[in-house]
Design an enzyme around this catalytic site. Structure first.
Site, short mmCIF file in Angstrom:
data_model
loop_
_atom_site.label_atom_id
_atom_site.label_comp_id
_atom_site.label_asym_id
_atom_site.label_seq_id
_atom_site.Cartn_x
_atom_site.Cartn_y
_atom_site.Cartn_z
N ASP A 140 4.23 -3.84 -0.89
CA ASP A 140 4.40 -2.45 -0.42
C ASP A 140 3.12 -2.05 0.29
OD1 ASP A 140 5.11 0.52 -0.54
OD2 ASP A 140 6.71 -0.35 -1.76
N HIS A 163 3.34 5.67 -0.97
CA HIS A 163 4.58 4.98 -1.34
C HIS A 163 4.29 3.82 -2.28
CE1 HIS A 163 8.08 2.29 -0.75
NE2 HIS A 163 8.78 3.40 -0.50
N SER A 184 13.86 2.89 -3.06
CA SER A 184 12.50 2.39 -3.29
C SER A 184 12.02 2.72 -4.69
CB SER A 184 11.53 3.00 -2.28
OG SER A 184 11.68 2.44 -1.01
#
Length: 752
Positions: free
Chosen positions: A59, A90, A266
């Site tokens: 990520d 994120h 996600s």
């Protein structure tokens, strides 16, 4: 979910270290999404919190300085061509869902002691590397689980070919949790030959909200498939068979500098990645079996939507509480490997009769014993399930429950047939399953009071006599009375005749016969035979098993001698041959004794009429039991066991009137005092599937030696009514060192 274009440039990775402190637990850190998947602190602790497992988070670069992540992220990887000037929100959020440390007051991750390698797939401007290079970096760090919360920008496209190639490369080494995408559509077919490049290690993850409804943005499996030649060649190639949903709406997790809410597949994917880490933390061998790890998560999911595997929820919603329960047949293995020879755990146990006391030694030897489920996972068993005991201590509660249950009464009818002969018949109640379910059917201490009550089957008895001969036979009625010298058993609480013949009171008496020949006035001989059985009702919490049955046959020879009018002597030799049980207790499955046991018993009794109305009685029985082992159970060997029972009673008639009785009795019920068993207890497994055993020598003698003291008085209140009073005390009750039991009972007896 982070989106990107198909174009990506491969680059080398740079590996560096990161670290930080840890902290303690905080129950408020568990949010709604933990509860939906059945996760709490107890479950995390039970399954080691993910310790010993590494997860690769592919990520944006996660913030390893965050207080919830500093102890979790100890490695990071970046591409040399990338530019990383800040931590990624994120990536930090995803890493927190996987393994945020418990105890810092924000949130707790699924696996709060997991180690994380954060792989910077995204830098400040884009995607500087390849998925294969990212998985290589995670694998080189020791990751056995990786999370990929990213995908193509094309609507409904799960992954590019190079993603799938990288995932397939690690099909035997790493579980991959892959987000389904946030386009709110059904996933498109992908041309991919799964026979050549299997994707059996990949879990496709969609998102649900707090009502367990599919999120509006979540992609769904539909009938999408990995196709060959434009066709879906195998049912198992459809996405829905690899699709799992997990909470992914308004998920609170870590972000640089604090905490924040995010939604997306996600957020759902790292929930599944953390779950895989928990499984592998508890069962280390799963670290080498990514497909089996995936299979457990899929097959234990909660079915949502249409019944079965469907086009919206696939396999259903992740349920960690279910994933950590045993699944399929539970087996206690006795062979070298998990899949070797063994027995059904539900039908593996041993009933230890009263002579063994509370069987603490046996239970201690089996503490930590495990069974294996269909996935080869080991689960600890409760020793109290494996070893079930019956106490020699008198129970007031059981006594009154049995006596005030009129369905447990017997009505006996005596019908004369001819001079010297009578036929006895009885009407029997239903079996007392409440009291007999958890212990052997051997005679209980409470049964001696008011006479023995036995259950189920017909009761009958016929006796006859001619000259010096006396003969009796029947079913389930009073063989021990035929063997006794004649003491009034109704005075004392405990069945005196039975205590003199302890081997005849084992199991549940069936057919019997006895013959006696009086040679002359002083000498007589007798022979007897009895069948006994043990049929156990064994429905227990969490288990429903079949009912193993054991059988026994007793052969008896007896000689009695009356040298004077005041002295009577008796010597008895007994042989008890049992199949499927030992001393009246059934053994079954992995705890079976093999072919059973053989017991030789020698007993002696003496009755003394000391003065008018005053008498004394002594009895002693010594037994030697040899139990055979088949070698195919946990019992590897059993030494010869020595047992004994003895007692003394004094009685006086005519205390306050011509017909009242007073008595004092001191006795030792049957007890094992020497003998040992040797057990191989399965306590775990190795990564390669071999069973770990612990060998133990178990002293079968109980910790204490019960002594019964009984003071009794009975007086008639008329021709058909008598009143009795008994006070008793039991030292080392139940053959347990230091235990005691005492009470006072009164009763009235009616004769009709």
């Amino acid at each position: 979910m982070r989106v990107l274009s198909k174009a990506a440039v491969a680059a080398l990775l740079v590996i560096a270290w990161a670290g930080g402190p840890t902290s303690q637990a905080n129950a408020g850190e568990f949010k709604w999404w933990h509860k939906k998947i059945g996760l709490n602190a107890n479950l995390q602790n039970k399954f080691k919190n993910g310790a010993g497992v590494r997860v690769g988070v592919l990520d944006g670069l996660a913030d390893w300085t965050h207080s919830d992540l500093s102890a979790r992220i100890d490695r990071y990887a970046t591409f040399s061509s990338g530019s990383y000037t800040t931590f990624d929100s994120h990536g930090t959020h995803v890493a927190g869902i996987v393994g945020a440390t418990r105890g810092n007051g924000g949130i707790v991750g699924i696996a709060p002691k997991v180690k994380i390698t954060t792989v910077g797939m995204f830098d400040d401007t884009g995607f500087p590397g390849t998925v294969e290079a990212g998985l290589d970096a995670a694998w080189s760090d020791g990751a056995t689980v990786s999370n990929m919360s990213f995908g193509p920008t094309t609507s409904g496209l799960l992954a590019f070919d190079n993603y799938l190639s990288a995932i397939s490369k690690y099909r035997t080494r790493m579980v991959i949790s892959k987000s389904a995408g946030n386009d709110g559509v059904k996933l498109k077919n992908i041309s991919w030959n799964t026979k050549k490049k299997s994707l059996k290690n990949m879990i496709i993850v969609g998102a649900v909200d707090n009502r367990k409804k599919i999120a509006s943005f979540s992609n769904k499996p539909g009938n999408g498939c990995f196709t060959r030649g434009g066709k879906c060649r195998r049912t198992g190639d459809r996405y829905k068979y690899h699709f799992l949903v997990a909470p992914g709406v308004d998920i609170l997790s870590t972000v640089p500098g604090g905490y924040g809410y995010k939604s997306g597949t996600s957020m759902a994917a790292p929930v599944v990645a953390g779950a895989a880490a928990l499984l592998q933390s508890k069962w280390k061998y799963l670290k080498t079996k990514p497909f089996l790890t995936k299979k457990i998560l899929l097959q234990t999911a909660e079915d949502l939507g249409k019944k079965g595997i469907d086009n919206v929820y696939g396999r259903g919603m992740l349920r960690l509480d279910r994933a950590f329960q045993s699944n399929g047949k539970a087996s206690i293995t006795t062979g070298a490997t998990v899949n070797g020879s063994g027995y059904d755990a539900h039908d593996s146990y041993s009933y230890m009769p009263t002579a063994f006391g509370d069987a603490k030694g046996m239970k201690q030897a089996l503490n930590g014993a495990v069974f294996f489920d269909k996935y080869g996972r080991d689960f600890q068993m409760n020793p109290d399930y494996l070893v079930r005991t019956s106490s020699a201590a008198f129970s007031m509660r059981d006594h009154f429950e049995r006596r005030f249950n009129w369905g447990d009464r017997n009505v006996y009818v005596s019908t004369p047939v001819m001079d010297g002969s009578a036929s006895f018949m009885g009407l029997m109640p239903m079996q007392d399953t409440k009291n007999d379910r958890y212990s052997p059917n051997e005679n209980k201490p409470e049964d001696g009071y008011f006479g023995l009550t036995q259950s189920d089957d017909a009761v009958w008895r016929t006796e006859a006599g001619s000259g010096n001969w006396k003969f009796s036979f029947g079913q389930r009625l009073g063989l021990v009375d035929d063997l006794a010298l004649g003491t009034d058993k109704q005075l004392f609480m405990f069945n005196t005749a039975q205590s003199e013949q302890p081997l005849m009171g084992l199991g549940d008496q069936r057919m019997f016969s006895f013959g006696h020949y009086q040679v002359n006035e002083k000498f007589g001989v007798g022979m007897g035979f009895a069948e006994s059985s043990e049929f156990t009702g064994s429905s227990f919490t969490g288990f429903t098993s079949t009912d193993p049955q054991g059988t026994g046959r007793s052969y008896l020879m007896q000689a009695d001698f009356k040298p004077t009018d005041r002295i009577s002597l008796q010597v008895t030799q007994t042989f008890l041959d049992e199949e499927g049980m030992m001393l009246g207790g059934v053994s079954s499955g992995a705890l079976g004794f093999g072919n059973g046991a053989q017991t030789f018993g020698t007993g002696a009794a003496m009755n003394l009429d000391l003065t008018a109305g005053f008498s004394a009685r002594l009895h002693y029985t010594e037994g030697l039991t040899n139990a055979s082992t088949s070698g195919a159970t946990l019992f590897q060997d059993v030494d010869a066991m020595s047992s004994r029972a003895y007692g003394l009673s004094l009685m006086k008639k005519g205390i306050f009137g011509a017909f009242d009785q007073f008595g004092v009795s001191v006795s030792k019920p049957m007890q094992i005092y020497d003998g040992a068993a040797y057990l191989n207890t399965p306590v775990g497994r190795t990564v390669d599937g071999r069973v770990n055993y612990r060998r133990s020598r178990v002293d079968l003698a109980p910790s204490g030696s019960q002594t019964d003291y009984d003071i009794a008085y009975r007086t008639p209140l008329g021709e058909q009514v008598s009143l009795g009073l008994n006070a008793f005390y039991q030292d080392d009750a139940g053959h347990e060192d230091g235990a005691m039991n005492a009470g006072v009972l009164g009763n009235m007896r009616f004769s009709f």
